[in-house]
Design an enzyme around this catalytic site. Structure first.
Site, PDB file in Angstrom:
ATOM      1  N   LYS A 192       0.896  -1.174   0.000  1.00 55.96           N
ATOM      2  CA  LYS A 192       0.000   0.000   0.000  1.00 55.96           C
ATOM      3  C   LYS A 192       0.927   1.215   0.000  1.00 55.96           C
ATOM      4  O   LYS A 192       1.490   1.576   1.020  1.00 55.96           O
ATOM      5  CB  LYS A 192      -0.870  -0.032   1.263  1.00 55.96           C
ATOM      6  CG  LYS A 192      -2.181   0.738   1.178  1.00 55.96           C
ATOM      7  CD  LYS A 192      -2.076   2.202   0.807  1.00 55.96           C
ATOM      8  CE  LYS A 192      -1.691   3.074   1.986  1.00 55.96           C
ATOM      9  NZ  LYS A 192      -1.458   4.488   1.570  1.00 55.96           N
ATOM     10  N   GLU A 230       9.987   1.383  10.405  1.00 54.89           N
ATOM     11  CA  GLU A 230      11.053   2.350  10.099  1.00 54.89           C
ATOM     12  C   GLU A 230      10.417   3.719  10.251  1.00 54.89           C
ATOM     13  O   GLU A 230       9.575   4.099   9.449  1.00 54.89           O
ATOM     14  CB  GLU A 230      11.563   2.166   8.659  1.00 54.89           C
ATOM     15  CG  GLU A 230      12.182   0.828   8.377  1.00 54.89           C
ATOM     16  CD  GLU A 230      13.570   0.670   8.973  1.00 54.89           C
ATOM     17  OE1 GLU A 230      14.130   1.653   9.495  1.00 54.89           O
ATOM     18  OE2 GLU A 230      14.087  -0.449   8.932  1.00 54.89           O
ATOM     19  N   CYS A 286      14.383  10.715   6.173  1.00 52.11           N
ATOM     20  CA  CYS A 286      14.273  10.402   7.598  1.00 52.11           C
ATOM     21  C   CYS A 286      15.628  10.334   8.282  1.00 52.11           C
ATOM     22  O   CYS A 286      15.747  10.618   9.459  1.00 52.11           O
ATOM     23  CB  CYS A 286      13.533   9.090   7.776  1.00 52.11           C
ATOM     24  SG  CYS A 286      14.159   7.829   6.684  1.00 52.11           S
ATOM     25  N   GLU A 295      11.023  16.065  14.295  1.00 48.53           N
ATOM     26  CA  GLU A 295      11.381  15.894  12.895  1.00 48.53           C
ATOM     27  C   GLU A 295      10.617  16.908  12.056  1.00 48.53           C
ATOM     28  O   GLU A 295       9.389  16.962  12.117  1.00 48.53           O
ATOM     29  CB  GLU A 295      11.007  14.474  12.469  1.00 48.53           C
ATOM     30  CG  GLU A 295      11.439  14.169  11.076  1.00 48.53           C
ATOM     31  CD  GLU A 295      11.198  12.723  10.723  1.00 48.53           C
ATOM     32  OE1 GLU A 295      10.060  12.261  10.887  1.00 48.53           O
ATOM     33  OE2 GLU A 295      12.153  12.065  10.280  1.00 48.53           O
TER      34      GLU A 295
HETATM   35  P1  NAD Z   1       2.746   8.637   7.305  1.00 49.20           P
HETATM   36  O1  NAD Z   1       3.008   7.877   8.537  1.00 49.20           O
HETATM   37  O2  NAD Z   1       1.682   9.654   7.322  1.00 49.20           O
HETATM   38  O3  NAD Z   1       2.378   7.660   6.096  1.00 49.20           O
HETATM   39  C1  NAD Z   1       3.153   6.530   5.778  1.00 49.20           C
HETATM   40  C2  NAD Z   1       2.247   5.485   5.162  1.00 49.20           C
HETATM   41  O4  NAD Z   1       1.307   5.058   6.143  1.00 49.20           O
HETATM   42  C3  NAD Z   1       1.434   5.968   3.973  1.00 49.20           C
HETATM   43  O5  NAD Z   1       1.322   4.941   3.018  1.00 49.20           O
HETATM   44  C4  NAD Z   1       0.072   6.241   4.596  1.00 49.20           C
HETATM   45  O6  NAD Z   1      -0.988   6.143   3.674  1.00 49.20           O
HETATM   46  C5  NAD Z   1      -0.005   5.149   5.627  1.00 49.20           C
HETATM   47  N1  NAD Z   1      -0.931   5.424   6.729  1.00 49.20           N
HETATM   48  C6  NAD Z   1      -1.333   6.615   7.239  1.00 49.20           C
HETATM   49  N2  NAD Z   1      -2.212   6.432   8.237  1.00 49.20           N
HETATM   50  C7  NAD Z   1      -2.367   5.100   8.377  1.00 49.20           C
HETATM   51  C8  NAD Z   1      -3.142   4.271   9.252  1.00 49.20           C
HETATM   52  N3  NAD Z   1      -3.942   4.798  10.195  1.00 49.20           N
HETATM   53  N4  NAD Z   1      -3.044   2.932   9.143  1.00 49.20           N
HETATM   54  C9  NAD Z   1      -2.250   2.379   8.202  1.00 49.20           C
HETATM   55  N5  NAD Z   1      -1.507   3.104   7.335  1.00 49.20           N
HETATM   56  C10 NAD Z   1      -1.558   4.447   7.426  1.00 49.20           C
HETATM   57  O7  NAD Z   1       4.147   9.225   6.908  1.00 49.20           O
HETATM   58  P2  NAD Z   1       4.497  10.102   5.632  1.00 49.20           P
HETATM   59  O8  NAD Z   1       4.014  11.487   5.879  1.00 49.20           O
HETATM   60  O9  NAD Z   1       4.015   9.417   4.426  1.00 49.20           O
HETATM   61  O10 NAD Z   1       6.092  10.016   5.651  1.00 49.20           O
HETATM   62  C11 NAD Z   1       6.882  10.856   6.387  1.00 49.20           C
HETATM   63  C12 NAD Z   1       7.378  10.163   7.642  1.00 49.20           C
HETATM   64  O11 NAD Z   1       8.004   8.910   7.322  1.00 49.20           O
HETATM   65  C13 NAD Z   1       8.432  10.935   8.347  1.00 49.20           C
HETATM   66  O12 NAD Z   1       8.129  10.995   9.701  1.00 49.20           O
HETATM   67  C14 NAD Z   1       9.715  10.123   8.120  1.00 49.20           C
HETATM   68  O13 NAD Z   1      10.692  10.244   9.065  1.00 49.20           O
HETATM   69  C15 NAD Z   1       9.221   8.764   8.034  1.00 49.20           C
HETATM   70  N6  NAD Z   1      10.160   7.944   7.266  1.00 49.20           N
HETATM   71  C16 NAD Z   1      10.953   7.048   7.927  1.00 49.20           C
HETATM   72  C17 NAD Z   1      11.860   6.280   7.219  1.00 49.20           C
HETATM   73  C18 NAD Z   1      12.740   5.278   7.869  1.00 49.20           C
HETATM   74  O14 NAD Z   1      13.284   4.437   7.181  1.00 49.20           O
HETATM   75  N7  NAD Z   1      12.928   5.291   9.149  1.00 49.20           N
HETATM   76  C19 NAD Z   1      11.941   6.411   5.850  1.00 49.20           C
HETATM   77  C20 NAD Z   1      11.116   7.340   5.227  1.00 49.20           C
HETATM   78  C21 NAD Z   1      10.211   8.077   5.945  1.00 49.20           C
END
Ligand code: NAD
Length: 462
Positions: free
Chosen positions: A170, A245, A279, A369
């Site tokens: 997803k 992650e 990240c 962050e």
């Molecule tokens: P997000 O958590 O909003 O979304 C990530 C994914 O989760 C998306 O596909 C989203 O549709 C899904 N999602 C959102 N709500 C959900 C729910 N209730 N249940 C299941 N899935 C859900 O994050 P974002 O805004 O897309 O990404 C930015 C964040 O990701 C930053 O905080 C960043 O640090 C983190 N990040 C971490 C890493 C790592 O490897 N540690 C890598 C990239 C990004």
């Protein structure tokens, strides 16, 4: 504007169960470039069923054959590299060169690394009078973010397929187009029907349905800590395996005696790359007080040079969030040395490369962050102070240490509570484990450690 219909389920593009769509916006000009279906619980269920049905066959496929399919997938990604790069530029806004080298290039390297690992990994070993089998965990539900849209999908899918697992992805709602391209590549590579499935949709609907589905054995999530916490709770409630992650607030520690100009310039480049939406970015630069003013000047000059060269942020929401943090930094008493909240362009979700000086460790901009092109420069008095500041957040994903010699840098890095440290500008290694200490996550991606996440052991005693 292209209206895509269908999701890749059981080896074919199938119409979505519901009528909902998600608009994909080009963040550089704010134009809607495409729509994709907003998947529902029904679509997720169809995808998980397909993955379950394909599991016994794929798990029993000899590792050499799985390796051959992954090598074919890498070749398709190479053949379609330009198209992948253009797609990421269109939906994420990243500059074309970054899209080519990183967004399209790294997934090729990672897929290739798992083609090799699948062929060479010891899926069986002997210990004493036992044989230990490393078997696939089962069906993987992969939920990915938009910041490195293809890399995040590949960093989960390639090891899962190498391990013999089947997958439902997803992808993030802001960047579903490169995910669709990837599904096409999987198909072209001859990976059997049901082994890889793609459901586009909203996080709280399709993402949550995937995490909650009883047919999913392992949920692998990359994204924000807030959502990761929810997914961890769902998974532990159902006794599923989970890999998270999450966010980061990494420190770039410049010890006295290091090449200051190089450390600052590489540090600024690290933060500004991908418009700060990384990240593992070193968003806190720690400098000894004797060199502090010089470092701030160098950082401000380096950031100003980026000027127009960085892309927009992914969305209006993300831009507003980053601007909010910049305003908060100013309100809490930090000094703007470069950039600021004003957009350098009339259209598009741009934020100027920004450097804050006089940042103290407890300020919001030094703790949370931001996920934008914003660097905080902090001063320390001695090494113990630097270590306290470096380790003084809830995160522990990455970091950097610069020193006159490597031994000194390594001694400091050993004491950092973080999953990765680059020593004196060490390069990215796609075989090195990537993942977080503390609230940056659970589990590791990439290389053999990433493969092990998708395996479980069984032992036979003789
Ligand atoms: P997000 O958590 O909003 O979304 C990530 C994914 O989760 C998306 O596909 C989203 O549709 C899904 N999602 C959102 N709500 C959900 C729910 N209730 N249940 C299941 N899935 C859900 O994050 P974002 O805004 O897309 O990404 C930015 C964040 O990701 C930053 O905080 C960043 O640090 C983190 N990040 C971490 C890493 C790592 O490897 N540690 C890598 C990239 C990004």
């Amino acid at each position: 504007m292209k209206a895509h219909d269908g999701m890749y389920i059981d080896g074919a593009w199938r119409p979505a169960a519901g009528p909902g769509v998600i608009e994909v916006v080009n963040p550089a000009d704010e134009q809607v470039i495409a729509t994709v279906p907003a998947g529902t619980v029904e679509d997720v269920d169809a995808a998980v069923r397909a993955a379950r049905a394909a599991l016994p066959g794929w798990a029993a496929t000899p590792p050499a054959e799985r390796a051959a399919r992954l090598a074919a997938l890498r070749d398709v990604l190479v053949a379609r590299q330009d198209e992948i790069a253009e797609t990421v530029t269109a939906e994420l806004g990243s500059p074309p060169k970054l899209s080519q080298t990183v967004h399209a290039g790294v997934p090729i390297a990672v897929t290739g690394s798992y083609a090799e690992l699948a062929a060479t990994y010891a899926f069986e070993e002997r210990t004493g009078n036992s044989t230990v089998l490393h078997e696939p965990v089962g069906v993987v539900g992969a939920i990915t973010p938009w910041n490195y849209p293809l890399h995040q999908i590949v960093a989960k899918t390639a090891p899962a397929l190498a391990a013999g697992c089947t997958v439902v992805v997803k992808p993030a709602e802001d960047t579903p187009l490169v995910a669709r391209l990837f599904a096409e590549a999987v198909h072209e590579a001859g990976i059997p029907a049901g082994v890889f499935n793609l459901v586009t949709g909203l996080g709280p609907v399709a993402g949550q349905a995937l995490a909650e589905h009883p047919g999913v054995d392992l949920v692998s999530f990359t994204g924000s800590t807030a959502v990761g916490r929810r997914i961890g709770a769902i998974a532990s409630g159902m006794v599923k395996k989970v890999a998270l992650e999450l966010g980061g607030k990494s420190a770039n520690v410049i010890l006295p005696g290091a090449d200051l100009a190089r450390a600052v310039n590489v540090g600024v480049a690290n933060v500004m790359s991908n418009s700060g939406q990384t990240c593992s970015a070193w968003t806190r630069m720690l400098v000894h007080h004797d060199q502090y003013d010089e470092a701030v000047e160098l950082a401000a000059a380096a950031a100003a040079k980026y000027g127009d060269r960085i892309g927009p942020l992914v969305s209006a929401t993300q831009r507003d969030r980053v601007r909010g943090y910049i305003a908060k930094g100013v309100a809490e008493g930090a000094r703007l040395a470069a950039g600021g909240p004003d957009s350098p362009h009339e259209r598009g979700y741009y934020v100027s490369p920004t450097v804050f000086a006089d940042v103290t460790p407890e300020m919001t901009i030094a703790q949370e962050e931001i996920f934008g092109p914003v660097l905080s420069v902090l001063r320390y008095t001695d090494e113990e102070d630097a270590l306290r500041i470096a380790n003084g957040t809830v995160y522990g994903l990455a970091g950097a240490v610069w020193a006159a010699d490597e031994t000194e840098a390594v001694a400091f890095a050993r004491r950092m509570e973080t999953g990765q440290v680059d020593i004196n500008g060490g390069r990215f290694n796609p075989l090195a484990p990537f993942g977080g200490y503390k609230q940056s996550g659970v589990g590791r991606e990439l290389g053999a450690h990433g493969l092990a996440e998708y395996l479980q052991t069984k032992s036979f005693q003789f």
